[in-house]
Design an enzyme around this catalytic site. Structure first.
Site: not given
Ligand SMILES: Cc1cc2nc3c(=O)[nH]c(=O)nc-3n(C[C@H](O)[C@H](O)[C@H](O)COP(=O)(O)OP(=O)(O)OC[C@H]3O[C@@H](n4cnc5c(N)ncnc54)[C@H](O)[C@@H]3O)c2cc1C
Length: 504
Positions: A17-18, A38-39, A443
């Site tokens: 997302s971020a 991206e992993a 979450h």
């Molecule tokens: C099953 C599920 C249902 C959910 N439902 C909802 C919902 O309905 N509504 C809502 O608001 N929120 C929901 N959430 C939560 C929401 O999606 C997350 O809070 C949000 O997407 C987090 O964003 P982020 O950018 O912090 O992390 P992420 O979107 O998880 O992104 C992190 C990325 O970093 C990558 N990564 C990790 N480690 C490494 C590494 N060592 N090297 C390279 N890449 C790496 C991962 O592969 C991933 O692509 C849900 C989450 C899940 C899993």
């Protein structure tokens, strides 16, 4: 001979997302060269695009397959899905798009974070979205097109009527962060298909000559010159590579991924690093601490009348309420789900579920590396329901949910509560059931807490404290969890991070 300039100004680690927001926003400036690592893959299963299929995705190649350690509350480990691949968790999540209530953000300053109240975040929330509701305070020009299910499932509308009948407020815009009550929530579904961060933000930016994206690239650890982060060591195609940044490295690997990368780089609490065989490079005791999440208990119902097949995300209507009259803001969410979730009492073929979740949980846990090996599974312990107030909040929500299930609005459906079932009436039975059979609402937040105190990991500008050239900008920086689903807030954090990077 002068040293060669790194080919990228900013290296972003994690395309979820971020990460997608940052890659897209930073490369709007043609002079900023960005590398996104991206992993996971760029080619995700077809089911990603099909909203009702989301429950199958966590176990696919689009998920990491994490579980927690055995939880004290349940005596069992809990699955804690997170997304892997472009879009990250936004590509496998349940597509609910809602800001937390404003009261939750206003408490983010407790650790010293400044500039992150609801009012501060409002322009960034608006920048993310084009809200079809046209509700006041919502965005009209953002990349994400968000709105309620069209048309919603009939059983979920009956639940909404039941909530109103039993004395709850019918909210106009439950996704905007200002209201309490029950309403259809906004979803990340456009023309019947999921819209992930990769769809909305990254795809339109992919043709830019100043953006490079490498998938299948797992960040191992950060590279430093003195206290300055200058790059990332990562694995791809069975080899180890180095990516260097002329400007900054930004971790957007999520609540689990970002803290693990810091720890593997020797940044964290020595009690966590030394047992894993990692030397302490920079002691920051807060890394991996403050892990928390929304646990969700479920009331599963059988109905005599067939529930129409779910065509959207299954959870199209929700409500936020206060568990006590003196709560600072809404601290319980009730979500109506158009399928009978698996339950420990009896199989249900036809029915629906009411999910109940404490939205401001007090339980806090931890995350740590088990080894220096970047592919070793982490030790994840959210310590769900270890704070008694979280149990009390769920009990209050269960009482409300049961009144709604017994309302006249649902009478025509022939509703029977199967799990925990009508014999569970006393507080102890209900509390035991919730503690034993809850699931994660997926979450997780808080492992790189933003603030200015001893446990904070990043400052109010999202810079890792005591180091240069390194920021974290994802769900991990939230000091405390939002009082709703987390994704809308992650998008806003990343939009703000883009501004912070551009202005530095
Ligand atoms: C099953 C599920 C249902 C959910 N439902 C909802 C919902 O309905 N509504 C809502 O608001 N929120 C929901 N959430 C939560 C929401 O999606 C997350 O809070 C949000 O997407 C987090 O964003 P982020 O950018 O912090 O992390 P992420 O979107 O998880 O992104 C992190 C990325 O970093 C990558 N990564 C990790 N480690 C490494 C590494 N060592 N090297 C390279 N890449 C790496 C991962 O592969 C991933 O692509 C849900 C989450 C899940 C899993």
């Amino acid at each position: 001979m002068s040293p060669q300039k790194p080919p990228h100004d900013v290296v972003i680690v994690g395309g979820g997302s971020a990460g997608c927001v940052l890659a897209a926003r930073l490369t709007e400036d043609a002079g900023t060269r960005v590398l996104l690592l991206e992993a996971g893959s760029s080619a995700l299963p077809d089911a990603v695009a099909h909203p009702p299929a989301w429950p199958s995705l966590a176990a696919s190649e689009a998920g990491w397959g994490d579980t927690t350690v055995v939880q004290q509350a349940s005596g069992a480990p809990v699955a804690l899905p997170r997304g892997k691949g472009l879009g990250g968790s936004s590509a496998i999540n349940a597509m609910v798009f809602a800001r937390g209530h404003r009261t939750g953000y206003d408490s983010w300053g407790a650790h010293g974070a400044t500039g992150w109240t609801y009012d501060d975040l409002l322009p960034y929330f608006q920048r993310t979205e084009t809200a079809t509701s046209g509700a006041p305070g919502r965005g009209t020009m953002g990349p994400l097109t968000v709105g309620p299910a069209e048309p919603p499932n009939e059983v979920l509308l009956a639940c909404l009527d039941g909530a109103v009948e039993t004395g709850h407020r019918r909210a106009f815009d439950i996704s905007g962060g200002l209201e309490e009550g029950f309403a259809p929530v906004d979803l990340n579904i456009v023309a019947g298909r999921r819209q992930s961060a990769a769809d909305a933000y990254l795809a339109p930016a992919l043709g830019r000559p100043n953006l490079d994206v490498v998938t299948g690239a797992t960040a191992h650890r950060l590279i430093f010159e003195g206290t300055r982060c200058v790059g990332v060591e990562y694995g791809a195609d069975g080899r180890t590579h180095t990516a260097t940044a002329a400007g900054e490295v930004v971790l957007t690997a999520g609540t689990i991924g970002s803290a693990l990368i810091l720890q593997r780089s020797g940044i964290g609490a020595q009690d966590d690093l030394r047992p894993a065989g990692v030397d302490v490079f920079h002691e920051l005791p807060g890394v991996g601490r403050n892990l928390h999440d929304h646990p969700r208990a479920n009331l599963v119902h059988r109905t005599q009348r067939p529930v129409p097949e779910g065509r959207n995300n299954h959870g199209e209507v929700l409500g936020t309420l206060r568990s006590t009259a003196d709560a600072e803001g809404p601290d319980v969410q009730i979500i109506f789900i158009d399928i009978p979730l698996p339950n420990p009492v009896a199989p249900v073929q036809n029915g629906f579920t009411i999910g109940i979740s404490p939205m401001r949980p007090a339980s806090r846990g931890s995350l740590r590396i088990s080894s220096a090996d970047p592919y070793a599974p982490p030790v994840i312990d959210p310590r769900y329901f270890t704070a008694q107030e979280d149990v009390r909040a769920v009990l209050s929500g269960i009482a409300t949910a049961r009144r709604i299930a017994r309302s006249a609005a649902l009478a025509g459906w022939g509703v029977e509560e199967v799990s925990p079932g009508p014999t569970a009436v006393d507080e102890k039975s209900l509390a035991d059931h919730a503690r034993r059979y809850f699931g994660s609402y997926c979450h997780p937040v808080g492992t790189c807490l933003m603030g200015e105190d001893a446990m904070s990991v990043v400052d109010s500008g999202l810079r890792v404290r005591g180091l240069d050239g390194l920021r974290v900008a994802d769900a991990s920086v939230m000091p405390s969890i939002t009082s709703s689903n987390t994704n809308a807030t992650v998008y806003a954090i990343a939009e703000r991070a883009a501004d912070l990077l551009r202005s530095s």
